[in-house]
Design a protein around this motif. Structure first.
Motif, PDB file in Angstrom:
ATOM      1  N   ASN A  33      -0.320  48.125  63.873  1.00 57.28           N
ATOM      2  CA  ASN A  33       0.046  48.412  62.631  1.00 57.28           C
ATOM      3  C   ASN A  33       1.121  47.828  61.814  1.00 57.28           C
ATOM      4  O   ASN A  33       1.450  48.547  60.875  1.00 57.28           O
ATOM      5  N   LYS A  34       1.552  46.827  62.259  1.00 62.52           N
ATOM      6  CA  LYS A  34       2.839  46.208  61.479  1.00 62.52           C
ATOM      7  C   LYS A  34       2.242  45.074  60.729  1.00 62.52           C
ATOM      8  O   LYS A  34       1.131  44.258  61.053  1.00 62.52           O
ATOM      9  N   LYS A  35       2.684  44.843  59.751  1.00 59.70           N
ATOM     10  CA  LYS A  35       2.143  43.599  58.603  1.00 59.70           C
ATOM     11  C   LYS A  35       3.037  42.409  58.956  1.00 59.70           C
ATOM     12  O   LYS A  35       4.559  42.509  58.493  1.00 59.70           O
ATOM     13  N   LEU A  36       2.484  41.474  59.688  1.00 59.83           N
ATOM     14  CA  LEU A  36       3.262  40.395  60.134  1.00 59.83           C
ATOM     15  C   LEU A  36       3.548  39.209  59.112  1.00 59.83           C
ATOM     16  O   LEU A  36       4.100  38.227  59.476  1.00 59.83           O
ATOM     17  N   LYS A  82       5.004  40.423  55.859  1.00 59.01           N
ATOM     18  CA  LYS A  82       5.704  41.404  54.912  1.00 59.01           C
ATOM     19  C   LYS A  82       7.240  41.250  55.238  1.00 59.01           C
ATOM     20  O   LYS A  82       7.856  41.190  55.994  1.00 59.01           O
ATOM     21  N   VAL A  83       7.984  40.619  54.063  1.00 60.69           N
ATOM     22  CA  VAL A  83       9.247  40.346  54.056  1.00 60.69           C
ATOM     23  C   VAL A  83      10.251  41.980  54.217  1.00 60.69           C
ATOM     24  O   VAL A  83       9.534  43.080  53.686  1.00 60.69           O
ATOM     25  N   GLY A  84      10.838  41.902  55.119  1.00 60.49           N
ATOM     26  CA  GLY A  84      11.465  43.447  55.444  1.00 60.49           C
ATOM     27  C   GLY A  84      11.147  44.205  56.588  1.00 60.49           C
ATOM     28  O   GLY A  84      11.542  45.145  57.181  1.00 60.49           O
ATOM     29  N   GLU A  85       9.608  43.643  57.011  1.00 55.73           N
ATOM     30  CA  GLU A  85       9.020  44.344  58.332  1.00 55.73           C
ATOM     31  C   GLU A  85       9.954  44.057  59.287  1.00 55.73           C
ATOM     32  O   GLU A  85      10.115  42.857  59.647  1.00 55.73           O
ATOM     33  N   VAL A  86      10.032  44.965  60.340  1.00 52.16           N
ATOM     34  CA  VAL A  86      10.712  44.922  61.510  1.00 52.16           C
ATOM     35  C   VAL A  86       9.841  45.145  62.594  1.00 52.16           C
ATOM     36  O   VAL A  86       8.933  45.929  62.755  1.00 52.16           O
TER      37      VAL A  86
END
Length: 245
Positions: free
Chosen positions: A88-91, A93-97
């Protein structure tokens, strides 16, 4: 003298004593958090890499095809595993941890002697005192396209090489003429070429890290790009590579 406090009873399962001993020398965590930056998105990318070498030869560079692919190589991990670690993470996207492996450091010393062991699909690395300082999984020549025999010297070390295709070595598709393929991590030899004194043979990276040690090469020693780069940084011209079964 045997240190009995460090002896383990074979139990066939991971118990607390085994886990404690395995972690006794650990100085850093196996996984860390990483924040995707704009610089990650600014790396050169292409939509896809055509299979045909003639089409690849017309490209500006054989770059990454996605941010997750680049992150996988940056953190020494298969892209599919990276996705499983970060559901469920956007790999892109700037700022995604995200959670990523904590890559090992550089090889501790320069490499002076290498054994390419086809039987176990490993590259063993030794220092000047013939002490083993590292090992990498490797894909080594197949029966139809065997690797050289015996010992050979390192002739050159070339990061981000242009790949020279020749149908005399093997035929890719219907390409019967020589071709020059541009540099890039998705090139046939990845982004590192370590040439040997046996013409056309060397140690190099790959566009498909997940296949290393699970396939054979056209005679060269194939590593992941990150291992090929680490080796190239610690190797000198004149070092010895021994091929063995």
């Amino acid at each position: 003298e045997i240190d009995k406090t460090r002896m383990l009873v074979q139990a066939g399962k991971l118990d607390q004593a085994t886990w404690t001993l395995l972690n006794s020398q650990v100085q850093k965590p196996a996984f860390i958090q990483y924040t995707i930056s704009q610089a990650d998105l600014n790396v050169p990318y292409v939509k896809n890499i055509p299979h045909n070498y003639a089409q690849q030869a017309k490209m500006k560079g054989l770059y990454y095809t996605s941010v997750p692919e680049m992150l996988g190589e940056k953190f020494h991990i298969d892209e599919s595993f990276l996705r499983k670690l970060n559901p469920n993470k956007k790999l892109n996207k700037v700022g995604e941890v995200i959670v990523v492996p904590n890559p090992r450091g550089a090889l501790p010393e320069n490499v002076h002697y290498i054994i390419a062991h086809k039987g176990v699909k490993q590259l063993y690395l030794f220092n000047q005192n013939i002490q083993m300082i590292g090992s990498y999984p490797a894909s080594i020549g197949a029966a139809g396209t065997p690797s050289p025999k015996g010992e050979h010297k390192v002739l050159n070390i070339k990061p981000n090489p242009v790949y020279g295709y020749s149908p005399k070595n093997f035929v890719q598709g219907n390409n019967r003429s020589k071709l020059a393929l541009p540099p890039g991590p998705n090139g046939p030899v990845g982004n590192m070429w370590i040439g040997l004194d046996k013409p056309t043979f060397g140690i190099h990276g790959t566009a498909k890290p997940s296949m290393i040690s699970k396939s054979y090469s056209h005679g060269c020693v194939r590593l992941t790009n990150w291992d090929a780069n680490a080796l190239g940084a610690r190797l000198q011209v004149g070092s010895i590579v021994k091929f063995t079964k």
